[in-house]
Scaffold this motif. Structure first.
Motif, PDB file in Angstrom:
ATOM      1  N   LEU A 146      50.884  53.134  79.837  1.00 39.16           N
ATOM      2  CA  LEU A 146      50.599  52.761  81.106  1.00 39.16           C
ATOM      3  C   LEU A 146      50.071  51.379  81.110  1.00 39.16           C
ATOM      4  O   LEU A 146      49.534  50.751  81.993  1.00 39.16           O
ATOM      5  CB  LEU A 146      49.354  53.807  81.403  1.00 39.16           C
ATOM      6  N   GLY A 147      50.032  50.775  79.809  1.00 38.00           N
ATOM      7  CA  GLY A 147      49.623  49.431  79.801  1.00 38.00           C
ATOM      8  C   GLY A 147      47.867  49.185  79.539  1.00 38.00           C
ATOM      9  O   GLY A 147      47.545  48.117  79.771  1.00 38.00           O
ATOM     10  N   ARG A 148      47.373  50.437  79.351  1.00 34.16           N
ATOM     11  CA  ARG A 148      46.001  50.233  79.187  1.00 34.16           C
ATOM     12  C   ARG A 148      45.569  50.147  77.637  1.00 34.16           C
ATOM     13  O   ARG A 148      46.216  50.341  76.754  1.00 34.16           O
ATOM     14  CB  ARG A 148      45.250  51.615  79.782  1.00 34.16           C
ATOM     15  N   HIS A 149      44.238  49.709  77.572  1.00 35.80           N
ATOM     16  CA  HIS A 149      43.761  49.467  76.229  1.00 35.80           C
ATOM     17  C   HIS A 149      43.425  50.742  75.726  1.00 35.80           C
ATOM     18  O   HIS A 149      42.687  51.513  76.320  1.00 35.80           O
ATOM     19  CB  HIS A 149      42.475  48.588  76.304  1.00 35.80           C
ATOM     20  N   VAL A 150      43.775  50.801  74.347  1.00 31.67           N
ATOM     21  CA  VAL A 150      43.817  52.153  73.771  1.00 31.67           C
ATOM     22  C   VAL A 150      41.954  52.507  73.357  1.00 31.67           C
ATOM     23  O   VAL A 150      41.681  53.556  72.907  1.00 31.67           O
ATOM     24  CB  VAL A 150      44.316  52.372  72.394  1.00 31.67           C
ATOM     25  N   GLN A 151      41.340  51.570  73.509  1.00 33.42           N
ATOM     26  CA  GLN A 151      39.739  51.750  73.274  1.00 33.42           C
ATOM     27  C   GLN A 151      39.152  52.211  74.534  1.00 33.42           C
ATOM     28  O   GLN A 151      37.698  52.210  74.532  1.00 33.42           O
ATOM     29  CB  GLN A 151      39.137  50.752  72.287  1.00 33.42           C
ATOM     30  N   ASP A 152      39.663  52.092  75.922  1.00 32.96           N
ATOM     31  CA  ASP A 152      38.822  52.320  76.946  1.00 32.96           C
ATOM     32  C   ASP A 152      38.431  53.982  76.916  1.00 32.96           C
ATOM     33  O   ASP A 152      38.706  54.640  75.979  1.00 32.96           O
ATOM     34  CB  ASP A 152      39.813  52.031  78.388  1.00 32.96           C
ATOM     35  N   SER A 153      37.718  54.598  77.816  1.00 31.12           N
ATOM     36  CA  SER A 153      37.084  55.809  77.706  1.00 31.12           C
ATOM     37  C   SER A 153      38.086  56.753  77.613  1.00 31.12           C
ATOM     38  O   SER A 153      37.936  57.910  76.998  1.00 31.12           O
ATOM     39  CB  SER A 153      36.181  55.855  79.011  1.00 31.12           C
ATOM     40  N   TYR A 154      39.501  56.625  78.039  1.00 30.90           N
ATOM     41  CA  TYR A 154      40.482  57.587  78.143  1.00 30.90           C
ATOM     42  C   TYR A 154      40.931  57.966  76.836  1.00 30.90           C
ATOM     43  O   TYR A 154      41.204  59.192  76.379  1.00 30.90           O
ATOM     44  CB  TYR A 154      41.619  57.068  78.932  1.00 30.90           C
ATOM     45  N   ALA A 155      40.951  57.242  75.818  1.00 31.44           N
ATOM     46  CA  ALA A 155      41.218  57.038  74.486  1.00 31.44           C
ATOM     47  C   ALA A 155      40.204  57.182  73.510  1.00 31.44           C
ATOM     48  O   ALA A 155      40.572  56.904  72.472  1.00 31.44           O
ATOM     49  CB  ALA A 155      42.561  56.361  73.963  1.00 31.44           C
ATOM     50  N   ASN A 156      38.934  56.544  73.928  1.00 32.18           N
ATOM     51  CA  ASN A 156      37.904  56.491  72.893  1.00 32.18           C
ATOM     52  C   ASN A 156      37.503  57.759  72.261  1.00 32.18           C
ATOM     53  O   ASN A 156      37.169  59.038  73.128  1.00 32.18           O
ATOM     54  CB  ASN A 156      36.872  55.956  73.728  1.00 32.18           C
ATOM     55  N   GLU A 157      37.387  57.745  70.963  1.00 35.42           N
ATOM     56  CA  GLU A 157      37.173  59.058  70.266  1.00 35.42           C
ATOM     57  C   GLU A 157      35.930  59.575  70.671  1.00 35.42           C
ATOM     58  O   GLU A 157      35.644  60.761  70.776  1.00 35.42           O
ATOM     59  CB  GLU A 157      37.084  58.665  68.831  1.00 35.42           C
ATOM     60  N   LYS A 158      34.877  59.036  70.931  1.00 35.32           N
ATOM     61  CA  LYS A 158      33.326  59.305  71.223  1.00 35.32           C
ATOM     62  C   LYS A 158      33.501  60.196  72.671  1.00 35.32           C
ATOM     63  O   LYS A 158      33.000  61.217  72.755  1.00 35.32           O
ATOM     64  CB  LYS A 158      32.623  58.332  71.379  1.00 35.32           C
ATOM     65  N   ASP A 159      34.091  59.574  73.498  1.00 35.85           N
ATOM     66  CA  ASP A 159      34.358  60.204  74.708  1.00 35.85           C
ATOM     67  C   ASP A 159      35.212  61.247  74.910  1.00 35.85           C
ATOM     68  O   ASP A 159      35.125  62.474  75.513  1.00 35.85           O
ATOM     69  CB  ASP A 159      35.241  59.221  75.865  1.00 35.85           C
ATOM     70  N   ILE A 160      36.496  61.500  73.970  1.00 32.98           N
ATOM     71  CA  ILE A 160      37.287  62.593  73.660  1.00 32.98           C
ATOM     72  C   ILE A 160      36.510  63.839  73.182  1.00 32.98           C
ATOM     73  O   ILE A 160      36.614  64.866  73.742  1.00 32.98           O
ATOM     74  CB  ILE A 160      38.177  62.169  72.949  1.00 32.98           C
ATOM     75  N   VAL A 161      35.537  63.358  72.106  1.00 33.72           N
ATOM     76  CA  VAL A 161      34.747  64.577  71.642  1.00 33.72           C
ATOM     77  C   VAL A 161      33.642  65.330  72.675  1.00 33.72           C
ATOM     78  O   VAL A 161      33.612  66.310  72.834  1.00 33.72           O
ATOM     79  CB  VAL A 161      33.865  63.949  70.395  1.00 33.72           C
ATOM     80  N   ARG A 162      33.235  64.163  73.396  1.00 38.37           N
ATOM     81  CA  ARG A 162      32.343  64.809  74.801  1.00 38.37           C
ATOM     82  C   ARG A 162      33.334  65.705  75.388  1.00 38.37           C
ATOM     83  O   ARG A 162      32.524  66.515  75.977  1.00 38.37           O
ATOM     84  CB  ARG A 162      31.736  63.604  75.501  1.00 38.37           C
ATOM     85  N   GLU A 163      34.457  65.235  75.972  1.00 34.55           N
ATOM     86  CA  GLU A 163      35.294  66.138  76.943  1.00 34.55           C
ATOM     87  C   GLU A 163      35.523  67.493  76.201  1.00 34.55           C
ATOM     88  O   GLU A 163      35.482  68.296  76.881  1.00 34.55           O
ATOM     89  CB  GLU A 163      36.513  65.334  77.003  1.00 34.55           C
ATOM     90  N   ILE A 164      36.121  67.344  74.988  1.00 37.03           N
ATOM     91  CA  ILE A 164      36.430  68.795  74.354  1.00 37.03           C
ATOM     92  C   ILE A 164      35.318  69.369  74.146  1.00 37.03           C
ATOM     93  O   ILE A 164      35.450  70.672  74.287  1.00 37.03           O
ATOM     94  CB  ILE A 164      37.088  68.329  72.988  1.00 37.03           C
ATOM     95  N   ARG A 165      34.045  69.059  73.746  1.00 36.56           N
ATOM     96  CA  ARG A 165      32.931  69.961  73.649  1.00 36.56           C
ATOM     97  C   ARG A 165      32.405  70.648  75.009  1.00 36.56           C
ATOM     98  O   ARG A 165      31.994  71.543  75.386  1.00 36.56           O
ATOM     99  CB  ARG A 165      31.827  69.093  72.966  1.00 36.56           C
ATOM    100  N   TYR A 166      32.529  69.765  76.075  1.00 32.11           N
ATOM    101  CA  TYR A 166      32.121  70.231  77.410  1.00 32.11           C
ATOM    102  C   TYR A 166      33.240  71.404  77.825  1.00 32.11           C
ATOM    103  O   TYR A 166      32.911  72.546  78.254  1.00 32.11           O
ATOM    104  CB  TYR A 166      32.127  69.135  78.467  1.00 32.11           C
ATOM    105  N   ALA A 167      34.602  71.161  77.656  1.00 30.68           N
ATOM    106  CA  ALA A 167      35.439  72.137  78.097  1.00 30.68           C
ATOM    107  C   ALA A 167      35.394  73.363  77.313  1.00 30.68           C
ATOM    108  O   ALA A 167      35.351  74.324  77.628  1.00 30.68           O
ATOM    109  CB  ALA A 167      36.875  71.472  77.967  1.00 30.68           C
TER     110      ALA A 167
END
Length: 205
Positions: A146-167
């Motif tokens: 999509l031409g997005r930066h891989v370190q934005d919130s969508y692919a940031n590991e800290k945010d990913i961990v938060r999403e997974i824990r919530y789900a």
């Protein structure tokens, strides 16, 4: 036959011209087979029922992708929930093509799930879980596409961990059954979902 006669009689009274298209065909078949037609409506639908059912399931799945029309979740055969990129949509359409009406709802931190989801019979809902390493890889590939930066919130590991824990926490608290999709093909995920729900996958020969 009675319906044809009634229609023809009413048309004659109303001075509406008619053409009996099927009558001669039925008469010819009667002479050939020496059998009266059953006169039973709905036989065409019965002979092609699976095709109609498949189209209906696909239409339902399309209209209820990504959390749309939550007020109609009760009409689904199964509702899939999980974080973004946990193969909810692809699994939903595979199930829809297999004549299973499927809806899917994204689970997003700080965004309450629709009350209609929480009100459903928990047997209808199945969580698709995924480990953080696999999800990070998938999202990085998606972000680059999509031409997005891989370190934005969508692919940031800290945010990913938060999403997974919530789900995972919501799935556990709601007592929804789940399938780990981390390293499974869509066909395998769909098969497991169908087995959990006690449904049969019906795919064309």
């Amino acid at each position: 036959r009675e319906a044809r006669w009634a229609l023809s009689g009413m048309a004659e009274q109303m001075l509406v011209p008619t053409v009996d298209i099927l009558g001669p065909s039925f008469s010819a078949l009667h002479d050939l087979l020496q059998r009266d037609p059953s006169g039973k409506p709905g036989l065409f639908y019965a002979s092609d029922r699976e095709r109609f059912d498949r189209q209906s399931a696909i239409d339902y799945t399309l209209k209820h992708d990504d959390g749309r029309r939550p007020e109609e979740l009760c009409e689904a055969d199964v509702v899939l929930v999980g974080v973004s990129r946990a193969s909810k949509t692809s699994t939903s359409f595979y199930l829809g093509y297999s004549v299973i009406r499927t809806a899917n709802i994204p689970l997003i931190p700080d965004v309450p799930p629709p009350p209609e989801l929480l009100a459903l019979d928990r047997e209808l809902v199945i969580g698709l879980t995924i480990n953080q390493r696999r999800l990070k890889t998938i999202r990085e590939v998606r972000a680059r596409g999509l031409g997005r930066h891989v370190q934005d919130s969508y692919a940031n590991e800290k945010d990913i961990v938060r999403e997974i824990r919530y789900a995972n926490d919501l799935i556990a608290r709601s007592k929804w059954r789940s399938v780990d999709v981390s390293y499974k093909a869509i066909e395998e995920v769909a098969r497991l979902v169908a087995e959990i729900r006690g449904l049969r996958l019906r795919t064309p020969e």
